[in-house]
Design a protein around this motif. Structure first.
Motif, PDB file in Angstrom:
ATOM      1  N   PHE A 107     -41.619  41.236 -14.117  1.00  8.91           N
ATOM      2  CA  PHE A 107     -42.153  42.542 -13.701  1.00  8.91           C
ATOM      3  C   PHE A 107     -41.455  43.725 -14.371  1.00  8.91           C
ATOM      4  O   PHE A 107     -42.140  44.637 -14.870  1.00  8.91           O
ATOM      5  N   PRO A 108     -40.112  43.787 -14.411  1.00  8.24           N
ATOM      6  CA  PRO A 108     -39.481  44.947 -15.084  1.00  8.24           C
ATOM      7  C   PRO A 108     -39.832  45.057 -16.561  1.00  8.24           C
ATOM      8  O   PRO A 108     -40.028  46.163 -17.082  1.00  8.24           O
TER       9      PRO A 108
ATOM     10  N   PHE B 104     -42.901  47.964 -20.700  1.00 13.46           N
ATOM     11  CA  PHE B 104     -43.869  47.998 -21.798  1.00 13.46           C
ATOM     12  C   PHE B 104     -45.020  48.949 -21.477  1.00 13.46           C
ATOM     13  O   PHE B 104     -45.458  49.729 -22.336  1.00 13.46           O
ATOM     14  N   MET B 105     -45.522  48.893 -20.252  1.00 13.29           N
ATOM     15  CA  MET B 105     -46.640  49.747 -19.859  1.00 13.29           C
ATOM     16  C   MET B 105     -46.252  51.227 -19.887  1.00 13.29           C
ATOM     17  O   MET B 105     -47.002  52.068 -20.410  1.00 13.29           O
ATOM     18  N   LEU B 106     -45.094  51.554 -19.347  1.00 12.56           N
ATOM     19  CA  LEU B 106     -44.653  52.952 -19.333  1.00 12.56           C
ATOM     20  C   LEU B 106     -44.447  53.468 -20.753  1.00 12.56           C
ATOM     21  O   LEU B 106     -44.856  54.590 -21.089  1.00 12.56           O
TER      22      LEU B 106
ATOM     23  N   ARG C 182     -50.552  40.268 -15.529  1.00 10.03           N
ATOM     24  CA  ARG C 182     -49.691  39.612 -16.517  1.00 10.03           C
ATOM     25  C   ARG C 182     -48.334  39.202 -15.954  1.00 10.03           C
ATOM     26  O   ARG C 182     -47.888  38.070 -16.183  1.00 10.03           O
ATOM     27  N   PRO C 183     -47.607  40.074 -15.251  1.00 13.82           N
ATOM     28  CA  PRO C 183     -46.315  39.617 -14.719  1.00 13.82           C
ATOM     29  C   PRO C 183     -46.460  38.496 -13.695  1.00 13.82           C
ATOM     30  O   PRO C 183     -45.584  37.627 -13.595  1.00 13.82           O
TER      31      PRO C 183
ATOM     32  N   ILE D 141     -40.156  24.041 -23.321  1.00 19.48           N
ATOM     33  CA  ILE D 141     -41.459  24.627 -23.616  1.00 19.48           C
ATOM     34  C   ILE D 141     -41.725  25.862 -22.760  1.00 19.48           C
ATOM     35  O   ILE D 141     -42.187  26.897 -23.254  1.00 19.48           O
ATOM     36  N   GLN D 142     -41.426  25.777 -21.465  1.00 26.22           N
ATOM     37  CA  GLN D 142     -41.712  26.900 -20.572  1.00 26.22           C
ATOM     38  C   GLN D 142     -40.853  28.112 -20.879  1.00 26.22           C
ATOM     39  O   GLN D 142     -41.325  29.254 -20.784  1.00 26.22           O
ATOM     40  N   SER D 143     -39.586  27.901 -21.228  1.00 27.28           N
ATOM     41  CA  SER D 143     -38.750  29.042 -21.603  1.00 27.28           C
ATOM     42  C   SER D 143     -39.257  29.663 -22.904  1.00 27.28           C
ATOM     43  O   SER D 143     -39.257  30.900 -23.054  1.00 27.28           O
ATOM     44  N   TYR D 144     -39.701  28.833 -23.835  1.00 29.49           N
ATOM     45  CA  TYR D 144     -40.244  29.337 -25.091  1.00 29.49           C
ATOM     46  C   TYR D 144     -41.549  30.100 -24.861  1.00 29.49           C
ATOM     47  O   TYR D 144     -41.761  31.179 -25.423  1.00 29.49           O
ATOM     48  N   VAL D 145     -42.414  29.550 -24.011  1.00 28.62           N
ATOM     49  CA  VAL D 145     -43.690  30.213 -23.720  1.00 28.62           C
ATOM     50  C   VAL D 145     -43.451  31.555 -23.040  1.00 28.62           C
ATOM     51  O   VAL D 145     -44.101  32.562 -23.363  1.00 28.62           O
ATOM     52  N   PHE D 146     -42.511  31.599 -22.101  1.00 24.20           N
ATOM     53  CA  PHE D 146     -42.209  32.846 -21.398  1.00 24.20           C
ATOM     54  C   PHE D 146     -41.735  33.907 -22.387  1.00 24.20           C
ATOM     55  O   PHE D 146     -42.185  35.059 -22.355  1.00 24.20           O
ATOM     56  N   ALA D 147     -40.826  33.529 -23.284  1.00 22.76           N
ATOM     57  CA  ALA D 147     -40.288  34.488 -24.250  1.00 22.76           C
ATOM     58  C   ALA D 147     -41.350  34.925 -25.259  1.00 22.76           C
ATOM     59  O   ALA D 147     -41.434  36.109 -25.613  1.00 22.76           O
ATOM     60  N   VAL D 148     -42.174  33.988 -25.727  1.00 24.20           N
ATOM     61  CA  VAL D 148     -43.196  34.323 -26.715  1.00 24.20           C
ATOM     62  C   VAL D 148     -44.267  35.234 -26.115  1.00 24.20           C
ATOM     63  O   VAL D 148     -44.682  36.223 -26.744  1.00 24.20           O
ATOM     64  N   LEU D 149     -44.718  34.934 -24.905  1.00 26.96           N
ATOM     65  CA  LEU D 149     -45.731  35.777 -24.274  1.00 26.96           C
ATOM     66  C   LEU D 149     -45.191  37.178 -24.012  1.00 26.96           C
ATOM     67  O   LEU D 149     -45.905  38.171 -24.205  1.00 26.96           O
TER      68      LEU D 149
END
Length: 226
Positions: A107-108, A113-115, A153-154, A207-215
């Motif tokens: 979320f942060p 990014f949005m702000l 997204r978050p 895989i999940q840590s990589y996906v989280f960072a890439v997204l």
């Protein structure tokens, strides 16, 4: 039965203190010795992986990204993968299986990014609401759909990581509870299955840590690339 099953993810501990969350800080025990130990094959492998991640994240962010902006995503990858792997060890709390941690990470970053995008690249953010070649009649619906997809997204980031970590741990817990009443033949089968599941969970942790960072990197590149 369900209460006992999900109690493996209970963050409570003795002394009425959430001591299990200290597992998130165990990463310091693994990182700090690198600065005073003699370089080894392990440290060289870690540096090779970090350099590979740096080059890939830099490509995803594009040429308009600020210098050193990949470090936050590399640090995010390391933090998540260490928590995922530590959760595979017995009697170590899996912090990444809780929305408390995953949503706190997602979320942060998304809000930042949005702000940044709406304050500095307002026209670019409005242009993202309506894809190119969209018929005029569909424009209001596309704005609504894009707005909803940005807002969730978050949630999708945090729930994806949490659900994948919980699913594997629950399956391993269910199979582990059967060992007390299993016969010898079934016990051997359960042990082999647990080893295979542990190998699969190790792959899922990476895989999940990589996906989280890439997204997260892709969400950032959408804001800065214009």
């Amino acid at each position: 039965m369900m209460t006992n099953l999900f109690s493996v993810f209970d963050p409570s501990a003795n002394f009425n203190m959430p001591l299990n969350w200290i597992s998130s800080f165990l990463i310091i025990m693994f990182i700090m010795p690198v600065y005073w130990l003699i370089p080894s094959k392990f440290s060289s492998s870690v540096k090779l992986v970090l350099n590979k991640l740096h080059s890939e994240f830099k490509t995803l962010l594009g040429s308009t990204s600020h210098q050193g902006s990949t470090f936050i995503f590399i640090a995010l990858f390391i933090f998540i993968i260490m928590n995922n792997f530590l959760g595979l060890f017995p009697y170590i709390f899996t912090a990444s299986s809780h929305l408390t941690l995953t949503l706190t990470l997602a979320f942060p970053l998304w809000l930042t990014f949005m702000l940044f995008g709406w304050i500095n690249n307002t026209n670019h953010m409005f242009a993202h609401m309506v894809p190119q070649s969209t018929p005029s009649a569909l424009m209001p619906f596309m704005v609504l759909i894009e707005s909803i997809s940005n807002v969730i997204r978050p949630i999708t980031l945090s729930v994806r990581l949490m659900a994948n970590m919980v699913a594997g741990h629950l399956l391993m817990t269910l199979l582990g509870n059967q060992t007390a009443v299993a016969s010898n033949i079934i016990l051997v089968s359960l042990i082999i299955t647990q080893i295979l599941l542990l190998t699969l969970e190790s792959a899922v942790a990476i895989i999940q840590s990589y996906v989280f960072a890439v997204l997260t990197t892709l969400y950032s590149s959408e804001i800065t690339s214009h």
